[in-house]
Design a protein around this motif. Structure first.
Motif, mmCIF file in Angstrom:
data_model
loop_
_atom_site.group_PDB
_atom_site.id
_atom_site.type_symbol
_atom_site.label_atom_id
_atom_site.label_comp_id
_atom_site.label_asym_id
_atom_site.label_seq_id
_atom_site.Cartn_x
_atom_site.Cartn_y
_atom_site.Cartn_z
ATOM 1 N N UNK A 199 -4.760 -0.338 6.039
ATOM 2 C CA UNK A 199 -3.439 -0.601 5.474
ATOM 3 C C UNK A 199 -2.380 -0.569 6.563
ATOM 4 N N UNK A 200 -2.441 0.448 7.418
ATOM 5 C CA UNK A 200 -1.434 0.582 8.473
ATOM 6 C C UNK A 200 -1.430 -0.620 9.408
ATOM 7 N N UNK A 201 -2.605 -1.105 9.747
ATOM 8 C CA UNK A 201 -2.681 -2.270 10.630
ATOM 9 C C UNK A 201 -2.070 -3.497 9.977
ATOM 10 N N UNK A 202 -2.177 -3.554 8.669
ATOM 11 C CA UNK A 202 -1.606 -4.694 7.957
ATOM 12 C C UNK A 202 -0.118 -4.553 7.715
ATOM 13 N N UNK A 203 0.383 -3.324 7.807
ATOM 14 C CA UNK A 203 1.823 -3.130 7.648
ATOM 15 C C UNK A 203 2.552 -3.551 8.919
ATOM 16 N N UNK A 204 1.968 -3.229 10.063
ATOM 17 C CA UNK A 204 2.681 -3.496 11.314
ATOM 18 C C UNK A 204 2.693 -4.980 11.686
ATOM 19 N N UNK A 245 7.465 -1.652 12.108
ATOM 20 C CA UNK A 245 7.416 -2.895 11.351
ATOM 21 C C UNK A 245 8.058 -2.726 9.987
ATOM 22 N N UNK A 246 7.736 -1.620 9.387
ATOM 23 C CA UNK A 246 8.187 -1.293 8.040
ATOM 24 C C UNK A 246 9.716 -1.262 7.921
ATOM 25 N N UNK A 247 10.404 -0.830 8.959
ATOM 26 C CA UNK A 247 11.861 -0.723 8.918
ATOM 27 C C UNK A 247 12.570 -1.971 9.462
ATOM 28 N N UNK A 248 11.802 -2.849 10.083
ATOM 29 C CA UNK A 248 12.440 -3.972 10.787
ATOM 30 C C UNK A 248 13.101 -4.974 9.839
ATOM 31 N N UNK A 249 12.474 -5.239 8.708
ATOM 32 C CA UNK A 249 13.042 -6.225 7.782
ATOM 33 C C UNK A 249 14.372 -5.772 7.182
ATOM 34 N N UNK A 259 5.917 3.544 -4.343
ATOM 35 C CA UNK A 259 5.269 4.768 -3.869
ATOM 36 C C UNK A 259 4.868 4.635 -2.404
ATOM 37 N N UNK A 260 4.292 3.490 -2.078
ATOM 38 C CA UNK A 260 3.892 3.242 -0.694
ATOM 39 C C UNK A 260 5.070 3.328 0.261
ATOM 40 N N UNK A 261 6.182 2.762 -0.156
ATOM 41 C CA UNK A 261 7.398 2.778 0.662
ATOM 42 C C UNK A 261 7.851 4.213 0.915
ATOM 43 N N UNK A 262 7.813 5.017 -0.124
ATOM 44 C CA UNK A 262 8.271 6.399 0.029
ATOM 45 C C UNK A 262 7.269 7.240 0.808
ATOM 46 N N UNK A 293 10.690 -4.977 1.810
ATOM 47 C CA UNK A 293 9.687 -3.937 2.058
ATOM 48 C C UNK A 293 8.529 -4.036 1.090
ATOM 49 N N UNK A 294 8.828 -4.338 -0.166
ATOM 50 C CA UNK A 294 7.739 -4.519 -1.131
ATOM 51 C C UNK A 294 6.853 -5.687 -0.708
ATOM 52 N N UNK A 295 7.493 -6.726 -0.209
ATOM 53 C CA UNK A 295 6.734 -7.899 0.236
ATOM 54 C C UNK A 295 5.747 -7.513 1.334
ATOM 55 N N UNK A 296 6.226 -6.712 2.283
ATOM 56 C CA UNK A 296 5.357 -6.280 3.380
ATOM 57 C C UNK A 296 4.231 -5.378 2.879
#
Lengths: 165, 165
Positions: free
Chosen positions: B146-151, A33-37, B22-25, A124-127
């Motif tokens: 958090x992971x469930x909300x990311x996907x 999900x994280x990479x899809x946008x 930070x979260x992204x990285x 990505x920040x939005x997600x």
DNA sequence: AATTTACGTCAGTCTTGTTGACTTTCCAAG
DNA sequence: CTTGGAAAGTCAACAAGACTGACGTAAATT
């Protein structure tokens, strides 16, 4: 009669294989999900994830060297060079010869590069923002702790450390 | 005089762009570490990550159909077919014609397939176990949330749900 | 002066994704 | 019973992005 649950002093239920399996799949689906946008945006620019990664880390560390980038990204110089060359040719990245050591190349995002970076990171920040908000501060702290322990220890130094105050 | 901090009722400091970055990285580096162990094993078998993914989900849902796998993995049938064909030819996966609907193929791991699956998942479980243990149960719960909300929401149903008693 | 370092490049290979076209099998609705 | 469409498989061609190996060049270091 014995306890039917596995032998564990306290509650270590979060360490059962079933729980670990869940963690593994969370990694898979969340990353997808994280990479899809960004992927959608990159398609329109004939770029790929490799370009995104390069742009991201050049942005965060303007003036970084090629060698440092290789260390962060963990790819071969040939692989990095390919995407870097495109970005330089397209005017998104500028490569300046080092002043102290003229063998080094220092990399900077141009205005155009910054623009694409913003577009990509915004999605990505939005997600992340949405996920963080839904989960709450304590959950976020837990997320951070687990993620830092999942990654290779020598990579932790590359993760952005937010300013406190 | 105004508060020098951004306008936010309570403490939403965990939502600053710096925190999100930070979260992204963390996602990037943790996922890299997470996939590194299986990758090494797969190299010795001339397989790749695509094979691992197929093996993983066939294992967790023995008898699943190709279509279901396509839904989970999010690739084209041609792409999945290529790796599935290799695994079937190599005797790691068995494809049985469906009984109720004979158009469907139901997929099962053979003994050899189960053996490789165990070898692969053992390294990942080990890494997850270490991270979970170091972080503690509360952090793990936060991680999950958090992971469930990311996907993507429609992918949540594919994530393993551990038995609770 | 010799060696090492940083970077770039050429050439070839592999995995894994894609699109498009076509076939076979088979269920189910008209 | 025929036919439309779904499920699956296959063939072909292509692209991104990773890899190895070899070679070149300029600059710094020893």
């Amino acid at each position: 009669m014995q306890d039917r649950r596995p032998p564990m002093g306290e509650s270590l239920l979060f360490l059962t294989d079933d729980q670990l399996l869940q963690g593994i799949e969370l990694m898979f689906f969340a990353y997808r999900g994280f990479t899809s946008d960004p992927d959608k945006i990159l398609d329109n620019h004939t770029y790929g994830r490799a370009h995104h990664r390069a742009i991201h880390f050049v942005h965060r560390q303007q003036g970084t060297t090629v060698n440092n980038l290789l260390d962060i990204l963990g790819v071969t110089k040939q692989s990095l060079n390919r995407v870097l060359r495109q970005l330089i040719d397209d005017g998104l990245v500028e490569s300046r010869v080092g002043e102290r050591d003229r063998r080094e190349r220092h990399l900077y995002l141009t205005e155009e590069g910054i623009a694409l970076e913003s577009e990509l990171s915004e999605t990505q920040r939005k997600r992340m923002r949405k996920a963080y908000k839904a989960a709450g501060p304590d959950a976020v702290q837990g997320f951070r702790t687990v993620m830092e322990n999942i990654m290779d220890p020598n990579m932790r130094r590359h993760v952005n450390t937010p300013k406190r105050d």
